[in-house]
Design a protein around this motif. Structure first.
Motif, mmCIF file in Angstrom:
data_model
loop_
_atom_site.group_PDB
_atom_site.id
_atom_site.type_symbol
_atom_site.label_atom_id
_atom_site.label_comp_id
_atom_site.label_asym_id
_atom_site.label_seq_id
_atom_site.Cartn_x
_atom_site.Cartn_y
_atom_site.Cartn_z
ATOM 1 N N PRO A 20 31.337 43.916 6.823
ATOM 2 C CA PRO A 20 31.676 45.322 7.042
ATOM 3 C C PRO A 20 30.809 46.343 6.305
ATOM 4 O O PRO A 20 30.959 47.532 6.541
ATOM 5 C CB PRO A 20 33.108 45.400 6.551
ATOM 6 C CG PRO A 20 33.286 44.241 5.650
ATOM 7 C CD PRO A 20 32.324 43.188 6.041
ATOM 8 N N LEU A 45 22.421 51.069 9.629
ATOM 9 C CA LEU A 45 23.717 50.670 9.066
ATOM 10 C C LEU A 45 23.872 49.148 8.983
ATOM 11 O O LEU A 45 24.539 48.630 8.092
ATOM 12 C CB LEU A 45 24.823 51.245 9.961
ATOM 13 C CG LEU A 45 26.241 51.226 9.430
ATOM 14 C CD1 LEU A 45 26.386 52.189 8.255
ATOM 15 C CD2 LEU A 45 27.224 51.605 10.530
ATOM 16 N N THR A 90 27.064 44.718 12.323
ATOM 17 C CA THR A 90 28.060 44.862 11.256
ATOM 18 C C THR A 90 29.319 44.098 11.636
ATOM 19 O O THR A 90 29.624 43.919 12.822
ATOM 20 C CB THR A 90 28.456 46.338 11.001
ATOM 21 O OG1 THR A 90 28.861 46.895 12.216
ATOM 22 C CG2 THR A 90 27.365 47.126 10.358
ATOM 23 N N GLY A 91 30.040 43.649 10.630
ATOM 24 C CA GLY A 91 31.263 42.890 10.879
ATOM 25 C C GLY A 91 30.942 41.569 11.536
ATOM 26 O O GLY A 91 29.994 40.872 11.164
ATOM 27 N N ASP A 92 31.736 41.238 12.541
ATOM 28 C CA ASP A 92 31.501 40.022 13.323
ATOM 29 C C ASP A 92 30.842 40.427 14.637
ATOM 30 O O ASP A 92 31.256 41.411 15.254
ATOM 31 C CB ASP A 92 32.839 39.321 13.603
ATOM 32 C CG ASP A 92 32.604 38.067 14.415
ATOM 33 O OD1 ASP A 92 32.323 37.017 13.804
ATOM 34 O OD2 ASP A 92 32.676 38.122 15.662
ATOM 35 N N SER A 119 34.884 40.473 9.805
ATOM 36 C CA SER A 119 35.043 41.716 10.564
ATOM 37 C C SER A 119 35.903 42.734 9.830
ATOM 38 O O SER A 119 36.785 42.368 9.040
ATOM 39 C CB SER A 119 35.704 41.378 11.901
ATOM 40 O OG SER A 119 35.996 42.559 12.596
ATOM 41 N N THR A 120 35.688 44.001 10.160
ATOM 42 C CA THR A 120 36.553 45.071 9.644
ATOM 43 C C THR A 120 37.990 44.850 10.133
ATOM 44 O O THR A 120 38.948 45.262 9.488
ATOM 45 C CB THR A 120 36.065 46.456 10.117
ATOM 46 O OG1 THR A 120 36.058 46.475 11.540
ATOM 47 C CG2 THR A 120 34.686 46.765 9.616
ATOM 48 N N ILE A 121 38.095 44.184 11.272
ATOM 49 C CA ILE A 121 39.414 43.855 11.823
ATOM 50 C C ILE A 121 40.173 42.918 10.867
ATOM 51 O O ILE A 121 41.357 43.111 10.587
ATOM 52 C CB ILE A 121 39.200 43.150 13.198
ATOM 53 C CG1 ILE A 121 38.833 44.160 14.262
ATOM 54 C CG2 ILE A 121 40.376 42.310 13.624
ATOM 55 C CD1 ILE A 121 39.961 45.083 14.607
ATOM 56 N N HIS A 141 34.176 52.055 23.154
ATOM 57 C CA HIS A 141 32.805 52.537 23.169
ATOM 58 C C HIS A 141 32.678 53.349 24.441
ATOM 59 O O HIS A 141 32.886 52.802 25.520
ATOM 60 C CB HIS A 141 31.822 51.376 23.204
ATOM 61 C CG HIS A 141 31.817 50.626 21.922
ATOM 62 N ND1 HIS A 141 31.600 51.242 20.715
ATOM 63 C CD2 HIS A 141 32.029 49.328 21.648
ATOM 64 C CE1 HIS A 141 31.674 50.345 19.762
ATOM 65 N NE2 HIS A 141 31.944 49.180 20.299
ATOM 66 N N LEU A 171 39.942 50.025 16.801
ATOM 67 C CA LEU A 171 38.696 50.510 16.192
ATOM 68 C C LEU A 171 38.505 51.962 16.596
ATOM 69 O O LEU A 171 38.777 52.335 17.745
ATOM 70 C CB LEU A 171 37.510 49.671 16.685
ATOM 71 C CG LEU A 171 37.503 48.220 16.223
ATOM 72 C CD1 LEU A 171 36.510 47.403 17.024
ATOM 73 C CD2 LEU A 171 37.175 48.128 14.750
ATOM 74 N N THR A 172 38.043 52.747 15.669
ATOM 75 C CA THR A 172 37.839 54.170 15.952
ATOM 76 C C THR A 172 36.633 54.350 16.865
ATOM 77 O O THR A 172 35.623 53.673 16.718
ATOM 78 C CB THR A 172 37.642 54.910 14.617
ATOM 79 O OG1 THR A 172 38.851 54.794 13.890
ATOM 80 C CG2 THR A 172 37.301 56.371 14.813
ATOM 81 N N GLN A 204 34.295 48.433 1.607
ATOM 82 C CA GLN A 204 33.274 49.170 0.865
ATOM 83 C C GLN A 204 33.901 49.829 -0.362
ATOM 84 O O GLN A 204 35.130 49.910 -0.471
ATOM 85 C CB GLN A 204 32.633 50.220 1.771
ATOM 86 C CG GLN A 204 32.017 49.577 3.010
ATOM 87 C CD GLN A 204 31.279 50.563 3.866
ATOM 88 O OE1 GLN A 204 30.457 51.325 3.380
ATOM 89 N NE2 GLN A 204 31.560 50.564 5.151
ATOM 90 N N TRP A 224 34.698 57.849 11.155
ATOM 91 C CA TRP A 224 34.584 56.909 12.287
ATOM 92 C C TRP A 224 34.628 55.456 11.805
ATOM 93 O O TRP A 224 34.980 54.555 12.554
ATOM 94 C CB TRP A 224 33.324 57.168 13.117
ATOM 95 C CG TRP A 224 32.043 56.724 12.457
ATOM 96 C CD1 TRP A 224 31.254 57.475 11.624
ATOM 97 C CD2 TRP A 224 31.416 55.442 12.557
ATOM 98 N NE1 TRP A 224 30.200 56.726 11.189
ATOM 99 C CE2 TRP A 224 30.253 55.477 11.755
ATOM 100 C CE3 TRP A 224 31.709 54.263 13.233
ATOM 101 C CZ2 TRP A 224 29.401 54.384 11.606
ATOM 102 C CZ3 TRP A 224 30.853 53.176 13.089
ATOM 103 C CH2 TRP A 224 29.714 53.247 12.284
ATOM 104 N N GLN A 225 34.314 55.230 10.512
ATOM 105 C CA GLN A 225 34.380 53.858 9.989
ATOM 106 C C GLN A 225 35.809 53.566 9.532
ATOM 107 O O GLN A 225 36.077 53.350 8.357
ATOM 108 C CB GLN A 225 33.400 53.665 8.838
ATOM 109 C CG GLN A 225 31.965 53.664 9.317
ATOM 110 C CD GLN A 225 30.984 53.361 8.200
ATOM 111 O OE1 GLN A 225 31.318 52.740 7.209
ATOM 112 N NE2 GLN A 225 29.761 53.802 8.362
ATOM 113 N N SER A 226 36.722 53.626 10.472
ATOM 114 C CA SER A 226 38.116 53.357 10.119
ATOM 115 C C SER A 226 38.748 52.494 11.209
ATOM 116 O O SER A 226 38.282 52.484 12.349
ATOM 117 C CB SER A 226 38.887 54.669 9.958
ATOM 118 O OG SER A 226 38.794 55.428 11.133
ATOM 119 N N VAL A 227 39.768 51.772 10.799
ATOM 120 C CA VAL A 227 40.490 50.895 11.732
ATOM 121 C C VAL A 227 41.979 51.164 11.570
ATOM 122 O O VAL A 227 42.488 51.247 10.451
ATOM 123 C CB VAL A 227 40.181 49.402 11.451
ATOM 124 C CG1 VAL A 227 40.944 48.513 12.426
ATOM 125 C CG2 VAL A 227 38.683 49.119 11.533
#
Ligand SMILES: C[S@@+](CC[C@H](N)C(=O)[O-])C[C@H]1O[C@@H](n2cnc3c(N)ncnc32)[C@H](O)[C@@H]1O
Length: 244
Positions: A20, A45, A90-92, A119-121, A141, A171-172, A204, A224-227
């Protein structure tokens, strides 16, 4: 001239999850796959979790202006040079993999492998905590020229998933912030007291966790980097709506 790896086998492309955003979450397997590649490609990123740019590699950055063309161009060049490529994600790489089908098409003459990442998930589900098998993942997306069709479809699926007792992991997206998701769900009849959790910047240093109701969420803003997790511990629906 760059000659890359000299072998008669197909050139290799590795799609590598780098976690992440912090080096703590980059796996040794991902680092080895990067080390074994000649060229490394990704958005700025995607390189961040590595801390520094890998030494002795050709580094190719994707940008908003050329992210598709640069992949096609790199694939052609790498095929002639027989260079192995690492594509960082990033993530998975299989969680909300923007462009995975394009990559499979573009690199169809390569030996392709996927290196999973954290993942962030996963990090966000761990904060609640909820089992991933009781969650449905949603991502938005924006697809070019689809007139919002994808967003409408995903929203229908969110209500469907809640009706069947799943938690939502959202995911945002540009058109789908936690606040917009909350407003939509309340409008669709979900109990406004439904508990939620938002993990901002998962994994992070600046990570924050917000726990609140759907109602409260309609007034909060996140990066935007939020779940978002919509927690379905107590079904907000009538029992009849939850029958399988
Ligand atoms: C294209 S998806 C990538 C997801 C990624 N493959 C994963 O497994 O976490 C981007 C979304 O992931 C979430 N995310 C959170 N932190 C992120 C980060 N550091 N980098 C990219 N995406 C992040 C946000 O919801 C963001 O809109």
């Amino acid at each position: 001239m760059y000659c890359g790896s000299s072998t008669l086998s197909k050139p290799k492309v590795s799609i590598i999850g780098v976690g992440p955003g912090s080096s703590d979450w980059v796996s040794p397997a991902s680092l080895t796959a990067i080390e074994q590649s000649d060229w490394i490609i990704g958005w700025e990123l995607d390189f961040k979790p590595l801390g520094k740019l890998p030494d002795g590699k050709r580094i190719i950055f994707q940008t908003c202006a050329d992210y598709k063309q640069i992949i096609e161009k790199t694939a052609l060049e790498a095929f002639s040079a027989h260079a192995s490529i690492a594509i960082l994600k990033t993530g998975d790489p299989l969680i909300a993999p923007a462009g995975l089908e394009d990559l499979k098409r573009i690199f169809n003459k390569f030996d392709m492998r996927i290196i999973p990442g954290i993942s962030t998930i996963q990090l966000t589900a761990a904060k609640v905590p909820v089992s991933l098998s009781d969650c449905q993942i949603f991502t938005y997306h924006p697809l070019p020229h689809d007139g919002g069709r994808d967003l409408r479809l995903k929203r229908k699926r969110m209500v469907f998933a809640l009706e069947r007792g799943f938690n939502l992991l959202v995911l945002t997206g540009v058109r789908q912030s936690p606040k917009q998701t909350a407003s939509f769900l309340i409008h669709a009849g979900i109990d406004n007291r439904t508990p939620c959790l938002v993990c901002q910047n998962p994994g992070q240093l600046q990570e924050t966790i917000t726990r609140c109701s759907l109602e409260k969420l309609t007034n909060l803003n996140f990066d935007w980097q939020s779940v978002l997790v919509v927690i379905n511990g107590k079904s907000p629906f009538k029992a009849s709506a939850c029958n399988p």
